[in-house]
Design a protein around this motif. Sequence first.
Motif, mmCIF file in Angstrom:
data_model
loop_
_atom_site.group_PDB
_atom_site.id
_atom_site.type_symbol
_atom_site.label_atom_id
_atom_site.label_comp_id
_atom_site.label_asym_id
_atom_site.label_seq_id
_atom_site.Cartn_x
_atom_site.Cartn_y
_atom_site.Cartn_z
ATOM 1 N N ALA A 148 0.834 -1.204 0.000
ATOM 2 C CA ALA A 148 0.000 0.000 0.000
ATOM 3 C C ALA A 148 0.870 1.256 0.000
ATOM 4 N N VAL A 149 1.917 1.260 0.826
ATOM 5 C CA VAL A 149 2.823 2.410 0.863
ATOM 6 C C VAL A 149 3.533 2.558 -0.467
ATOM 7 N N GLN A 150 3.943 1.429 -1.025
ATOM 8 C CA GLN A 150 4.631 1.458 -2.329
ATOM 9 C C GLN A 150 3.731 2.040 -3.407
ATOM 10 N N LYS A 151 2.489 1.591 -3.459
ATOM 11 C CA LYS A 151 1.565 2.060 -4.494
ATOM 12 C C LYS A 151 1.222 3.534 -4.316
ATOM 13 N N ASN A 152 1.076 3.966 -3.070
ATOM 14 C CA ASN A 152 0.810 5.384 -2.820
ATOM 15 C C ASN A 152 1.945 6.259 -3.338
ATOM 16 N N MET A 153 3.176 5.823 -3.084
ATOM 17 C CA MET A 153 4.325 6.608 -3.536
ATOM 18 C C MET A 153 4.451 6.573 -5.050
ATOM 19 N N LEU A 154 4.204 5.413 -5.627
ATOM 20 C CA LEU A 154 4.280 5.281 -7.083
ATOM 21 C C LEU A 154 3.229 6.151 -7.759
ATOM 22 N N ASP A 155 2.024 6.121 -7.206
ATOM 23 C CA ASP A 155 0.941 6.946 -7.759
ATOM 24 C C ASP A 155 1.266 8.430 -7.623
ATOM 25 N N LEU A 156 1.891 8.794 -6.509
ATOM 26 C CA LEU A 156 2.233 10.191 -6.274
ATOM 27 C C LEU A 156 3.219 10.702 -7.314
ATOM 28 N N VAL A 157 4.322 10.000 -7.519
ATOM 29 C CA VAL A 157 5.349 10.510 -8.451
ATOM 30 C C VAL A 157 4.864 10.440 -9.898
ATOM 31 N N ARG A 158 4.054 9.443 -10.208
ATOM 32 C CA ARG A 158 3.542 9.362 -11.581
ATOM 33 C C ARG A 158 2.655 10.555 -11.895
ATOM 34 N N LYS A 159 1.744 10.870 -10.976
ATOM 35 C CA LYS A 159 0.810 11.969 -11.225
ATOM 36 C C LYS A 159 1.474 13.331 -11.037
ATOM 37 N N LEU A 160 2.416 13.375 -10.117
ATOM 38 C CA LEU A 160 3.087 14.638 -9.855
ATOM 39 C C LEU A 160 3.937 15.072 -11.039
ATOM 40 N N TYR A 161 4.634 14.117 -11.656
ATOM 41 C CA TYR A 161 5.549 14.449 -12.750
ATOM 42 C C TYR A 161 5.066 13.926 -14.102
ATOM 43 N N MET A 162 3.839 13.367 -14.130
ATOM 44 C CA MET A 162 3.210 12.876 -15.361
ATOM 45 C C MET A 162 4.131 11.900 -16.092
ATOM 46 N N ILE A 163 4.535 10.859 -15.386
ATOM 47 C CA ILE A 163 5.397 9.821 -15.945
ATOM 48 C C ILE A 163 4.529 8.773 -16.640
ATOM 49 N N ARG A 164 4.953 8.315 -17.782
ATOM 50 C CA ARG A 164 4.147 7.348 -18.558
ATOM 51 C C ARG A 164 4.012 6.022 -17.824
ATOM 52 N N THR A 165 2.883 5.348 -18.026
ATOM 53 C CA THR A 165 2.621 4.042 -17.423
ATOM 54 C C THR A 165 2.521 2.938 -18.471
ATOM 55 N N CYS A 166 2.620 3.294 -19.730
ATOM 56 C CA CYS A 166 2.482 2.299 -20.798
ATOM 57 C C CYS A 166 3.730 1.432 -20.913
ATOM 58 N N HIS A 167 3.606 0.326 -21.675
ATOM 59 C CA HIS A 167 4.710 -0.599 -21.888
ATOM 60 C C HIS A 167 5.338 -0.441 -23.265
ATOM 61 N N LEU A 168 5.088 0.651 -23.926
ATOM 62 C CA LEU A 168 5.612 0.866 -25.273
ATOM 63 C C LEU A 168 7.134 0.969 -25.243
ATOM 64 N N GLN A 169 7.778 0.409 -26.256
ATOM 65 C CA GLN A 169 9.234 0.474 -26.388
ATOM 66 C C GLN A 169 9.589 1.780 -27.094
ATOM 67 N N LEU A 170 9.623 2.857 -26.315
ATOM 68 C CA LEU A 170 9.850 4.179 -26.907
ATOM 69 C C LEU A 170 11.330 4.428 -27.133
ATOM 70 N N THR A 171 11.642 4.908 -28.348
ATOM 71 C CA THR A 171 12.976 5.405 -28.674
ATOM 72 C C THR A 171 12.800 6.697 -29.454
ATOM 73 N N PRO A 172 13.794 7.553 -29.479
ATOM 74 C CA PRO A 172 13.663 8.795 -30.255
ATOM 75 C C PRO A 172 13.344 8.540 -31.728
ATOM 76 N N GLU A 173 13.914 7.458 -32.277
ATOM 77 C CA GLU A 173 13.681 7.154 -33.690
ATOM 78 C C GLU A 173 12.228 6.774 -33.937
ATOM 79 N N ARG A 174 11.681 5.914 -33.086
ATOM 80 C CA ARG A 174 10.297 5.466 -33.274
ATOM 81 C C ARG A 174 9.326 6.611 -33.056
#
Length: 614
Positions: A148-174
């Motif tokens: 629960a503590v882990q998920k709260n912290m993960l949710d906080l930083v994701r929403k705070l800094y708008m970090i992606r949650t998808c599994h896409l293999q992102l590269t600058p070229e793609r």
Amino acid sequence: MPPLLMDNIKKESVSSHLKEQVSLLPDMPGVYRFLNDEGVVIYVGKAKNLKKRVSSYFVARADHNRKVQALVRHIASIVHTVVESEADALLLENNMIKSLQPKYNILLKDDKTYPWIAVTRDPYPRIIQTRRVEPSGGTYFGPYASVAVQKNMLDLVRKLYMIRTCHLQLTPERVAQGRFDVCLEYHIGNCKAPCVGRISQSEYVESVRMAMQTLRGDLRQAEEYLRGLMEKEAEALRFEEAQRVKDRLDRLENYRSRSVVVSATGGNMDVFYPVIDGYTAYCNYMHVVSGAVINSYTIEMKLAIEEDLETVLSFAIDRICRKLSVELEHDVVVPVMPPEGEFEGHRFTVPLRGDKFKLLSLSERNCRLYRLERLKQIEKSDPSRHADRLMETMRRELNLQRQPRHIECFDNSNLQGTYPVSSCVVFRDGRPSKKEYRHFNIKSVVGIDDFASMAETLTRRYGRMIDEGTPLPDLIVVDGGKGQLSAAYGVLTNLGIADKVQIVGLAKRLEEIFYPGDSTPLYLDKSGETLKVLMHIRDEAHRFGITFHRNKRSAGQIKSRLENIPSIGKSSIEKLLKRFKSIKGIREADFDELVETVGKQRAEALRNYLGQDV
């Protein structure tokens, strides 16, 4: 002796020993271990308050099931380890259960690992939850006391800094080729869509860097951002949004990212911390595997002569390894380096900061607590042995010629020079001897003069003891600095006993200890027993003196008020105070009692003056 009777005596002895151990447990978070009569750990538990939790096992309760009852019957001894927080206690409990596999533990016996947060090494890093720590897999934060503590912290930083949650293999070229489309997370405001170039790679990486900073425990930037956002929402009258931001801020302020008990980068190591107390030494040992503390043990050692810390450390390491049948790890964390040439092939570290320093501090805390508990145990079970040890400790730390078995302390009290008094309190073997307390009315001093008052008190006290042949104290403690000490030492010199009595001054401001003829004060450990005894006797002298001064001042004020009554003289005042003690007592007394004490005419004068129908 019949076997049954022997068993009962043995059980009573074990029960008494356990009660004593429980009474000495600290009111702190930690992990406790129950051992059977063979010294095997049969149960490991955690507690927010060790004393309350462990004592609950030995109180008859209806909710104790058969397992608990069977467990209590097999407990022969209790050991414990103190930690900083309840979360650390949970982690240490987990470690010890996996390592020791106690018979009566069911939960946490499996190989489940801790929850962590990982930042991947992708060109557009993701922040994910995991239970596997692989150094090549990215940067790890944690461990966390619960999912629960882990998920709260993960949710906080994701929403705070708008970090992606998808599994896409992102590269600058793609991303440049336009292979991806925005998802729902972008439309609801949880992601800045790096997949379609709505945010540059450098900007996205900067957001991840700030998120990592927050995960490391540096919350200032995040707090400033959230407070600004909360105020902005409130000014726009979007109070529900402002409350959501406040909830995130509260969660952030309550967050603690680091654990002393488990570290992602700790590796395997042993931690030792020794403490010397005269001819007794204590040493705490902690065994760390893959960054996790899995064992803690403290020993007590008797020394034939006074040894230095380095020698004691070397002796303790050897003794602990032999007693526990363990081999010393390659990396060893210690407060001082052992003697040169010993333990070759091992790397010893004396840390000044970082995770290793925190582990060493935790080891020190457990070692000092163990020492304190042992001293309390000795004080309860063998008071004379405790007194002998305390007196020798005080003699050594104060550089005295003999043990201060008999200590006297003096203090002055007055109110702007009026009602001057002095007090003398006596301690025997480190304890108050209240029947020997004395107070003095200052007779020869006019106005405020603490030095002269001290001189008069000591002259009267020790002049009389010399005349009567009473044994002089081993140590005199003067409440004050160099001035008061000089005045007191002058009196002892005039009386011819300066070479027979040891004397020190204790200044209040920094608890400095002064010696006659030496301008350099001695500073003792503020948590040490010697200074605590001196502070106790100083405070007791002040309490005793100020109480006497207040009583005298109160009596003087009553006497002054009664002197204003016509026909009431000195003799009548003394009779009234002796019988009724106070103005209130006189006012509430029956008229017949007043007549009996001072006569009818004076009783009527009292009634008229006090304005009451007495």
